[in-house]
Design an enzyme around this catalytic site. Structure first.
Site, PDB file in Angstrom:
ATOM      1  CE  LYS A   1      12.347  -5.226  -2.554  1.00  0.00           C
ATOM      2  NZ  LYS A   1      12.033  -5.068  -1.151  1.00  0.00           N
TER       3      LYS A   1
ATOM      4  CG  LEU B   1      16.468  -2.016  -4.909  1.00  0.00           C
ATOM      5  CD1 LEU B   1      16.176  -3.484  -4.659  1.00  0.00           C
ATOM      6  CD2 LEU B   1      17.569  -1.871  -5.938  1.00  0.00           C
TER       7      LEU B   1
ATOM      8  CE  LYS C   1       7.367  -4.301  -3.055  1.00  0.00           C
ATOM      9  NZ  LYS C   1       7.745  -4.234  -1.626  1.00  0.00           N
TER      10      LYS C   1
ATOM     11  CD  GLU D   1      16.299  -6.626   3.776  1.00  0.00           C
ATOM     12  OE1 GLU D   1      17.202  -5.882   3.317  1.00  0.00           O
ATOM     13  OE2 GLU D   1      15.095  -6.295   3.809  1.00  0.00           O
TER      14      GLU D   1
ATOM     15  CD  GLU E   1      -2.749  -1.358   2.390  1.00  0.00           C
ATOM     16  OE1 GLU E   1      -3.893  -1.790   2.342  1.00  0.00           O
ATOM     17  OE2 GLU E   1      -2.132  -1.184   3.461  1.00  0.00           O
TER      18      GLU E   1
ATOM     19  NE  ARG F   1      16.208   2.085   3.391  1.00  0.00           N
ATOM     20  CZ  ARG F   1      15.334   1.668   2.491  1.00  0.00           C
ATOM     21  NH1 ARG F   1      15.768   1.213   1.348  1.00  0.00           N
ATOM     22  NH2 ARG F   1      14.053   1.677   2.734  1.00  0.00           N
TER      23      ARG F   1
ATOM     24  CB  CYS G   1     -23.758 -22.366  21.952  1.00  0.00           C
ATOM     25  SG  CYS G   1     -23.988 -22.790  20.209  1.00  0.00           S
TER      26      CYS G   1
ATOM     27  CE  LYS H   1      21.174  -6.461  -5.651  1.00  0.00           C
ATOM     28  NZ  LYS H   1      21.938  -6.859  -4.449  1.00  0.00           N
TER      29      LYS H   1
ATOM     30  CG  ASP I   1       6.145  -0.361  -2.310  1.00  0.00           C
ATOM     31  OD1 ASP I   1       6.789   0.401  -1.560  1.00  0.00           O
ATOM     32  OD2 ASP I   1       6.425  -1.568  -2.470  1.00  0.00           O
TER      33      ASP I   1
HETATM   34  S1  IVH Z   1      20.016  -4.365  -3.148  1.00  0.00           S
HETATM   35  C1  IVH Z   1      21.095  -0.198  -4.221  1.00  0.00           C
HETATM   36  N1  IVH Z   1      19.352  -6.852  -2.747  1.00  0.00           N
HETATM   37  O1  IVH Z   1      14.997  -4.192  -0.559  1.00  0.00           O
HETATM   38  C2  IVH Z   1      20.636  -1.578  -4.001  1.00  0.00           C
HETATM   39  N2  IVH Z   1      18.112  -5.184  -1.616  1.00  0.00           N
HETATM   40  O2  IVH Z   1      13.885  -1.231  -1.635  1.00  0.00           O
HETATM   41  C3  IVH Z   1      20.294  -1.782  -2.617  1.00  0.00           C
HETATM   42  N3  IVH Z   1      16.383  -6.041  -0.130  1.00  0.00           N
HETATM   43  O3  IVH Z   1      16.500  -1.495   1.034  1.00  0.00           O
HETATM   44  C4  IVH Z   1      19.468  -2.918  -2.331  1.00  0.00           C
HETATM   45  N4  IVH Z   1      16.753  -8.173  -0.522  1.00  0.00           N
HETATM   46  O4  IVH Z   1      16.304  -3.650   2.316  1.00  0.00           O
HETATM   47  C5  IVH Z   1      19.088  -5.570  -2.453  1.00  0.00           C
HETATM   48  N5  IVH Z   1      18.913  -9.103  -2.455  1.00  0.00           N
HETATM   49  C6  IVH Z   1      18.647  -7.834  -2.169  1.00  0.00           C
HETATM   50  C7  IVH Z   1      17.631  -7.465  -1.264  1.00  0.00           C
HETATM   51  C8  IVH Z   1      17.388  -6.122  -1.024  1.00  0.00           C
HETATM   52  C9  IVH Z   1      16.032  -7.302   0.155  1.00  0.00           C
HETATM   53  C10 IVH Z   1      15.725  -4.855   0.419  1.00  0.00           C
HETATM   54  C11 IVH Z   1      16.668  -3.853   0.980  1.00  0.00           C
HETATM   55  C12 IVH Z   1      16.434  -2.594   0.226  1.00  0.00           C
HETATM   56  C13 IVH Z   1      15.064  -2.830  -0.325  1.00  0.00           C
HETATM   57  C14 IVH Z   1      14.876  -2.142  -1.655  1.00  0.00           C
END
Ligand code: IVH
Length: 674
Positions: free
Chosen positions: A101, A70, A315, A174, A22, A122, A409, A291, A24
């Site tokens: 993720k 991201l 997502k 993470e 929500e 962060r 009941c 990536k 996002d």
């Molecule tokens: S890379 C600049 N890799 O997702 C790249 N993030 O909104 C930085 N996350 O803040 C993130 N798994 O908390 C990356 N394999 C993964 C990830 C990951 C979870 C989270 C992370 C980040 C958010 C992105």
């Protein structure tokens, strides 16, 4: 303003009011408005920043390089559009790392000369919070890196040789809480009368952001490293995948499911496959991060103010949503069990419209402290029954009264009883109409006597009309009366009559299942039917004799003996006998348990076995025969027209697929060695 508010709740207070999806959506909307109306965008817009402000509980830490967010997408088309952009902009060699993720919280870990000196959250992306003392208690995060050489300060190796030791390296990854640890923590919180956590991510955040590191130490947290940040000295890398391998070799945990793939087809396949398989993991993931692997290409691509261009998060559709809890009601099951459930303002979650969700029992409602009027987080994962995870306490209207379990009941008005040491509450009135309907419906259901056309609404209609008072009444149904009911055409009556008649021949185990004896399910019924061979023998057995059957045990033994000791139940049994219902079971031929404990999936049509027979034959030999292929599946038996999804899954997981001949061999001799 709205987004600022949610940023604060999420990033600063750990007490969000929206699910991630929500949130996002909200940021996405603003970004769209800003794109369409550039004059409205400002430098301080939340779309240009990553998180919230920085809390005051922990000391601020400025990140060496910003911890970015991201870009996200929820559609394959957009994912592929991103990939094609990469391929246009980048060199010809586009390799991608595909990573899960992880649904936790991002951490930055700074190692100097191999030692962990600083750990930070962060925060707003530029400045995070110093959580070093807390992170030091997490055993999954090494205090010292294993660098295979001296880590003394002042070590003056050349910077670019592979085995060199960096004087300073920042690891990002993470922090998360495994699902089992989350369930256990909530159980403990419930017992202690403390607030439960809504999901594993909240639990991880709440566990980390503790003033007292001893509290963090008591929580089962884990960590996956996914990215190198600042790096002084040490090896030089040209690819992201090399950094992952290096982090792994340095003793950091790097997720084993990360894959380096070439081409967008494989990126797409990775995402689809994990969207299917996400529930096989013991931690929650909410998508896939893709990536660009080549670090030089990454530098060329660069970043926007919010996110790098070289990565994207795909997502998954959300499995959690918030909605309003309209009411809590109690349903009465066939054993009289009173189960509280949530009546919700309908939401689409996990691909289905949800308006009811179970709350399990009285203790669960209390532990979660959900109250009618709350805004709650609802989760529906895969095929699982929707569940209320908990209230968003920040949104609770003032003065909302706690919900209390009814003492009577809701259907028959008799007392609800909860015995000492039990978590369930029961309506003890055997003739409670709710119980009657549930018991008769269950008797007629597929796993029991399988009487077609006798579903719940029909049963309710017949009970109301006084035609059915117990399961034996099914065999004395007044079909003339049924024919006089509205909506009952002559053909429907005949169909029902035939179905009732046919059901008399069902196997003994099905009849046992149908009697709604507490604790006795399909497996126990099979075992008893096989061992005793006749309902009268089971009814005559003592609790000890019943319990002594392998796989049955005392609880079921006592329950079955208790059932047959009641005169009212004896009367029902006699009436079933008089009606001609089959009481005889298979003789107790001791089948060797050559498949004990194995999970074997049957798909498609076999020529010499019906599906039921095949499954029964497997079960008789100690195997289970579930409907879907998982990593625990030992073997898949495929007949004609097998399910393609099952075959694909089996192939993907490396599970062997065999034909009918091999299946028959299997029944004889068990699993072959190779
Ligand atoms: S890379 C600049 N890799 O997702 C790249 N993030 O909104 C930085 N996350 O803040 C993130 N798994 O908390 C990356 N394999 C993964 C990830 C990951 C979870 C989270 C992370 C980040 C958010 C992105």
């Amino acid at each position: 303003m709205l987004i600022e508010h949610h940023n604060e709740r999420y990033f600063v207070l750990d007490d969000p009011e929206l699910t991630d999806a929500e949130y996002d959506e909200l940021v996405g909307k603003l970004a769209r408005i800003e794109r369409e109306n550039p004059d409205l965008a400002s430098d301080s817009s939340p779309t240009g920043r990553v998180g919230g402000e920085v809390s005051t509980v922990f000391a601020p830490v400025r990140h060496a390089t910003p911890m970015m967010s991201l870009d996200k997408t929820t559609s394959y088309d957009e994912l592929l559009a991103w990939g094609r952009r990469m391929e246009r902009l980048g060199a010809a060699t586009l390799a991608y790392t595909c990573e899960l993720k992880i649904d936790g919280l991002a951490l930055s870990l700074l190692y100097e000369d191999g030692r962990l000196v600083k750990a930070a959250t962060r925060g707003d992306g530029d400045t995070g919070e110093d959580v070093t003392a807390n992170v030091a208690t997490v055993s999954a995060i090494p205090a010292e890196l294993f660098l295979g050489g001296s880590t003394q300060a002042g070590d003056s190796r050349t910077h670019s040789s592979k085995g060199a030791v960096p004087s300073r390296v920042e690891v990002r990854g993470e922090l998360y809480m495994p699902i089992a640890a989350f369930d256990e923590l909530n159980r403990r919180q419930g017992e202690a009368g403390a607030r439960q956590f809504i999901n594993p991510r909240n639990a991880a955040a709440g566990s980390l952001r503790q003033k007292d590191p001893a509290v963090t130490a008591g929580r089962d947290l884990a960590f996956w490293a996914y990215q190198l940040g600042a790096l002084d000295g040490g090896p030089s890398f040209t690819r992201h995948s090399e950094t992952l391998a290096w982090m792994r070799s340095a003793g950091l945990s790097v997720n084993p499911h990360i894959e380096l793939v070439e081409g967008l087809d494989l990126v797409d396949a990775y995402c689809r496959s994990w969207q299917e398989r996400r529930h096989t993991l013991d931690y929650e993931i909410d998508g896939v991060v893709v990536k660009v692997d080549d670090l030089a290409e990454r530098s060329e691509l660069g970043s926007t103010s919010r996110a790098p261009r070289w990565a994207i998060a795909y997502k998954f559709p959300p499995e959690e949503k918030t909605t309003r809890l309209v009411d809590i009601m109690v349903s009465i099951g066939r054993t009289g069990k009173a189960t509280p459930f949530a009546v919700l303002e309908p939401v689409i979650v996990g691909g289905a419209r949800v308006s009811l969700a179970t709350l399990h029992n009285q203790d669960q409602v209390r532990a979660k402290d959900v109250r009618p009027g709350d805004t709650v987080v609802v989760r529906r994962a895969g095929d699982v029954i929707p569940e209320v995870r908990g209230p968003l306490s920040a949104l609770r209207p003032e003065g909302l009264p706690e919900w209390s379990f009814p003492t009577r009941c809701p259907v028959c008005g008799e007392s609800l009883v909860r015995s000492d040491g039990e978590s369930d509450t029961f309506c003890v009135n055997e003739s409670c109409p709710a119980q009657l309907v549930a018991r008769i419906t269950h008797f007629a259901s597929r796993g029991a006597m399988d009487i077609e056309h006798l579903g719940e609404s029909t049963v309710r209609q017949f009970v109301r009309a006084g035609l059915l008072g117990d399961v034996a009444d099914i065999y004395g149904l007044d079909f003339e009366r049924v024919a006089s009911f509205e909506g009952w055409a002559a053909i429907s009556v005949v169909n029902l009559q035939t179905a009732v008649e046919t059901s008399k021949a069902r196997p003994l185990a099905n009849l046992l299942v149908g009697l709604s004896i507490r604790h006795l399910g399909a497996t126990g019924s099979q075992l008893l039917a096989r061992r005793f061979g006749h309902l009268d023998a089971i009814a005559a057995a003592s609790a000890e004799e019943l319990a002594s059957v392998e796989g049955v045990g005392q609880v079921i033994g006592a329950s079955v003996a208790g059932y047959f000791s009641l005169p009212a139940n004896r009367v029902v049994i006699d009436r079933l006998r008089d009606a001609g219902v089959n009481f005889a079971g298979p003789a107790d031929v001791l089948v060797p348990q050559v498949l004990a404990g194995l999970s074997i999936v049957v798909t498609g049509t076999l020529s010499r076995w019906t599906r039921e027979e095949a499954e029964a034959a497997l079960e008789a030999r100690g195997a289970r025969s579930p409907g879907s292929v998982t990593k625990r599946t030992a073997l898949v038996v495929a007949g004609r027209d097998p399910g393609s999804a099952k075959l694909a899954k089996a192939t993907e997981l490396g599970v062997r697929i065999v034909d009918e001949d091999a299946f028959e061999e299997l029944l004889e001799r068990g699993l072959p060695d190779t």
